[in-house]
Design an enzyme around this catalytic site. Structure first.
Site, PDB file in Angstrom:
ATOM      1  CG  HIS A  19      29.744  17.515  13.185  1.00  0.00           C
ATOM      2  ND1 HIS A  19      28.415  17.179  13.236  1.00  0.00           N
ATOM      3  CD2 HIS A  19      30.289  16.645  12.312  1.00  0.00           C
ATOM      4  CE1 HIS A  19      28.184  16.157  12.443  1.00  0.00           C
ATOM      5  NE2 HIS A  19      29.321  15.816  11.858  1.00  0.00           N
ATOM      6  CD  GLU A  20      33.518  17.080  10.436  1.00  0.00           C
ATOM      7  OE1 GLU A  20      33.933  15.905  10.485  1.00  0.00           O
ATOM      8  OE2 GLU A  20      32.439  17.388   9.897  1.00  0.00           O
ATOM      9  CG  HIS A  33      33.397   7.219  17.094  1.00  0.00           C
ATOM     10  ND1 HIS A  33      32.377   7.097  16.178  1.00  0.00           N
ATOM     11  CD2 HIS A  33      33.317   6.111  17.870  1.00  0.00           C
ATOM     12  CE1 HIS A  33      31.717   5.983  16.407  1.00  0.00           C
ATOM     13  NE2 HIS A  33      32.266   5.362  17.425  1.00  0.00           N
ATOM     14  CG  HIS A  76      32.800  12.495  12.912  1.00  0.00           C
ATOM     15  ND1 HIS A  76      31.880  11.472  13.042  1.00  0.00           N
ATOM     16  CD2 HIS A  76      32.203  13.440  12.130  1.00  0.00           C
ATOM     17  CE1 HIS A  76      30.771  11.810  12.380  1.00  0.00           C
ATOM     18  NE2 HIS A  76      30.945  12.995  11.825  1.00  0.00           N
TER      19      HIS A  76
HETATM   20 ZN   LIG Z   1      29.629  14.131  10.646  1.00  0.00          ZN
END
Ligand SMILES: [Zn+2]
Length: 678
Positions: free
Chosen positions: A469-470, A476, A473
């Site tokens: 998940h991290e 991104h 990010h």
């Molecule tokens: Zn998040």
């Protein structure tokens, strides 16, 4: 010229922060002087005799205060990941100064009239779409920050925002103190029944580090969560649960109830000054969802689809618990314990069965390797980049053709100086300036299970998912390819920002990927197929319960921020009312949820918590594209990179999404994926 390190260009690899040279004393003078020099840059724009245009006004404003931005990133990142009393004291002094500084910009009449002039007269056909977006966001930014206010209302607005910055900071500090102040110190072996070896080792190590005998358990996640899942002693589970759930509600100097009242009241006052009915109306205007009605409909639709399933989920655990000796109602401190046992019975799976296969080192390779498979990225560890703590590692990240993309920091384990949870952040964001492409410095900070004397760091499957998940990010941020910093990387609408992160979790349940990362730390055995199958089968275990739990947080958030008057009532009563429709357990006297809800009272998620679920709709729908074309399909990945990951906030998220997917997202893939609909 000053010799304060923070006011100089960093003479380091990639101009990364030279942490070993930065002293706490450097911050306050640097902040003060950089605020002054940034104000001078603003004055220059204001006093310029030229006719205002996009470049001399909007771009000049966008690029002002860049060194101040760098120092702020460093300071606040440390305040979250490696804080101390000195840093906290400085934070209390600096936060109002920064709010005042930003008010000096946003409430500067002359500056606003120039921006307005450009906004009204600039020929948009002469600008690129990114430039039009920057112009519109700049103008809206002023209006949303009070530029149209006059006289008393303007003064009032200033007071409110300054006060809010102090109160939200204090909320977080209180919560950290409350988390750290509690320890469960056990010295009687029988009290440890049920707890796995790894957890006991960590608890013994913690006791030893404090020169104590026995075992110490804390309210930090890697200690608290397994304790609740495995400790057989019901009374001790109750004690831990109560300690956790009373954080911020102990009527002591760290109590958060009065702060909540003040924060929500000031937020509604601020919204009304700006012409909105509530803080939620104000916030959601800049979200994909657009308004509270849409959010409430969305939450209700999901609640309708999941509440009955959730009730039967809890009933199933309760029946199982009663069969296994539980007397009376299933309480909140019983749920994780029996739910884990039932899961083990149903799927032959518990966290500790998979943990030996998930060595942090291998998982890291697998997570980074996913970026290699999908986007062709490569990672090279670089020990010459300065770090703020020995445990932080740094990588250089390269594109497929060898072009340098980003510096990447990873900080994995809990410390008392670190906030709970996991997050991605940046020390520098991607943008282009006169010299060319300025590449980002991205970081992920986690609280993963520590290694012990005789075990490497072994992750739960949940921690593996958090890592993915991290890292989503982080991609991104790393792959951002825009011109203006304020539109770069993760600077997107809040309910869109979780798409790049949550979509990564989908690969976490794919066989091919799990075989890459799952290698037993003692035997080197690759994770067996049947264990993988169990992970996949158990993915939707209690998914009704999990959905309703997320919805209850979202509803609590929406209730606090849909207030249309300052709040006079009782925090606990209000909270219970707001979460009533989602209640699955008998209420527990003395506990509170809101007083520990840092996301909305000390983070950016006010009126935005629903965004996690919203993004699940997006990520389930987006991952369908990968499933249709192959989960490692290069073309689909490239489209995701080009249309979503590189674009930051340069266009409306729905526009970006449709370019990637060809249509608007549908809620169906999520309902199917989570087993709520066949
Ligand atoms: Zn998040």
């Amino acid at each position: 010229m000053t010799n304060n390190i923070l006011q100089q260009k960093f003479d380091t690899p990639f101009q990364t922060p030279p942490f070993e040279l930065i002293k706490e004393d450097n911050y306050l003078p640097a902040f003060k002087e950089l605020i002054n020099s940034s104000k001078e840059q603003i004055n220059k724009i204001v006093e310029s005799p030229e006719i205002p245009d996009f470049y001399n006004t909007i771009v000049a404003l966008e690029t002002s205060g860049s060194q101040l931005g760098i120092v702020s990133h460093i300071f606040f990142n440390l305040n979250h990941a490696e804080t101390n009393e000195e840093i906290q004291t400085i934070a209390r002094e600096v936060s109002p100064l920064l709010t005042e500084y930003s008010n000096d910009i946003w409430l500067n009449d002359k500056l606003f009239s120039k921006v307005k002039q450009v906004y009204e007269h600039q020929n948009k056909n002469e600008l690129t779409s990114e430039q039009v977006q920057l112009l519109e966001e700049s103008y809206k930014g002023f209006v949303r920050k009070g530029a149209l206010l006059e006289g008393d209302s303007r003064e009032h607005y200033r007071e409110i925002t300054t006060e809010l910055s102090k109160l939200t900071l204090q909320f977080g500090e209180n919560l950290l103190s409350e988390t750290n102040d509690y320890q469960l110190h056990l010295s009687n072996k029988e009290e440890l029944d049920g707890l796995p070896d790894g957890i006991l080792e960590a608890a013994a190590a913690l006791a030893k580090s404090q020169d104590k005998e026995g075992w110490i358990f804390t309210l930090q996640f890697p200690s608290y969560v397994p304790f609740m899942k495995y400790a057989e002693n019901r009374e001790l589970r109750r004690q831990m649960y109560m300690a956790y759930s009373k954080r911020g509600n102990n009527d002591n100097e760290h109590d958060n109830k009065e702060l909540i009242k003040k924060i929500v009241s000031l937020r509604v006052q601020k919204a009304k000054l700006l012409g909105y009915a509530s803080h939620a109306h104000f916030v959601l205007e800049e979200h994909m969802a657009l308004n509270p009605e849409k959010v409430n409909d969305f939450l209700s639709e999901l609640l309708d689809a999941s509440l009955e399933v959730a009730k039967s989920d809890v009933k199933e655990v309760e029946l199982f618990a009663n069969d296994n000796g539980l007397e009376g109602d299933l309480q909140r401190w019983d749920y994780p314990y029996y739910s884990e046992k039932l899961k083990a019975e149903k799927y032959g799976l518990d966290d500790e069965a998979t943990r030996p296969y998930f060595q942090l080192k291998m998982v890291e390779q697998g997570v980074l390797g996913l970026a290699t498979k999908l986007y062709g990225l490569s990672f090279r560890e670089n020990n010459n980049i300065s770090v703020y703590h020995d445990e932080v590692k740094t990588y250089e990240v390269f594109d497929e053709d060898g072009t340098f993309l980003s510096v990447f920091y990873v900080d994995y384990h809990p410390r008392t100086t670190k906030q709970g949870g996991a997050w991605m952040t940046s020390f520098r964001e991607q943008h282009r300036d006169g010299q060319g492409d300025v590449r980002p410095h991205v970081s992920i900070v986690c609280n993963f299970t520590r290694p012990t004397d005789n075990k490497p760091s072994l992750l739960t499957f949940n921690e593996v998912q958090t890592f993915l998940h991290e890292f989503g990010h982080a991609l991104h941020g790393m792959l951002s390819n825009v011109i203006y910093e304020s539109l770069s990387g993760t600077n997107v609408y809040r309910d869109f920002v979780e798409l790049p992160s949550q979509i990564m979790e989908n690969w976490g349940t794919q066989k091919e990927w799990l075989k890459d990362v799952g290698v037993h730390y003692q035997t080197d055995e690759v994770i067996p197929d049947e264990l993988i199958q169990k992970i996949i089968d158990s993915e939707n275990y209690q998914s009704g319960y999990a959905t309703v739990r997320q919805l209850s947080f979202g509803m609590n958030d929406m209730a606090w921020h849909s207030l249309i008057e300052p709040f006079e009532g009782d925090v606990i009563t209000f909270e219970q009312e707001s979460m009533k429709a989602t209640e699955l357990f008998p209420p527990v006297e003395g506990t509170a949820f809101s007083t520990g809800f840092a996301h909305i009272f000390d983070g950016g998620y006010a009126a935005g918590y629903y965004g996690y679920k919203w993004a699940e709709v997006l990520d389930a729908d987006a991952f369908e594209a990968f499933k249709e074309n192959g989960i490692f399909d290069k073309e689909t990945a490239t489209r995701f990179r080009n249309e979503i990951l590189e674009k930051g906030g340069t266009a409306h998220p729905m526009t970006l999404y449709k370019k990637f997917r060809g249509h608007e997202p549908s809620i169906e893939p999520l309902l199917k994926r989570s087993g709520l609909k066949k």
